[in-house]
Motif scaffolding. Sequence first.
Motif, short mmCIF file in Angstrom:
data_model
loop_
_atom_site.label_atom_id
_atom_site.label_comp_id
_atom_site.label_asym_id
_atom_site.label_seq_id
_atom_site.Cartn_x
_atom_site.Cartn_y
_atom_site.Cartn_z
N TYR A 1 0.80 -1.23 0.00
CA TYR A 1 0.00 0.00 0.00
C TYR A 1 0.83 1.28 0.00
CZ TYR A 1 -4.23 -2.68 0.57
OH TYR A 1 -5.27 -3.54 0.37
N LEU B 1 1.49 3.55 2.12
CA LEU B 1 0.67 4.64 2.63
C LEU B 1 1.44 5.92 2.92
CD1 LEU B 1 -2.27 5.18 3.50
CD2 LEU B 1 -1.59 4.50 5.80
N LYS C 1 3.86 7.25 1.42
CA LYS C 1 4.19 8.02 0.22
C LYS C 1 3.07 8.97 -0.20
CE LYS C 1 7.73 5.00 -1.40
NZ LYS C 1 8.26 4.10 -2.35
N MET C 2 1.83 8.63 0.17
CA MET C 2 0.71 9.52 -0.16
C MET C 2 0.80 10.83 0.62
SD MET C 2 -2.60 6.99 -0.38
CE MET C 2 -3.39 8.02 0.79
N TRP C 3 1.37 10.79 1.81
CA TRP C 3 1.36 11.95 2.70
C TRP C 3 2.67 12.69 2.75
CZ3 TRP C 3 -3.06 13.81 4.23
CH2 TRP C 3 -4.17 12.97 4.23
#
Length: 120
Positions: free
Chosen positions: A104, A106, A108-110
């Motif tokens: 996922y 995750l 890296k999205m933020w």
Amino acid sequence: MTAQPQPTSETLLARILTSLDDDKAEDVVQIDLRGKTEIGDYMVVASGRSTRQVSAMAEKLTDRIKQEFGRSCKVEGKETGDWVLIDTGDVIVHIFRPEVREFYQLEKMWLPSGGSATAN
């Protein structure tokens, strides 16, 4: 019974990080969300070595938050133990098995390309 004073998001974050460290979480990353979203002030992403460890860390963390701050957390995914989401209100905690975390990605999205996460 008197109401307990609500902790600051920084106090809550510090307790979460200590709890995860006590339970041998791996690759713990904290992400400052202030000014980026209304879902919370911080996000913490951590890994456990197995479904059993992921579930146990989540259980202990929610128990500690309840005992110390009188705050109930919303929890998703504890039964399967692949990815547990714990919403404490100010701090969102994700505990993954390593393979699921890698899938996922995750964090890296933020994170901006320069990165503003703090690894502990």
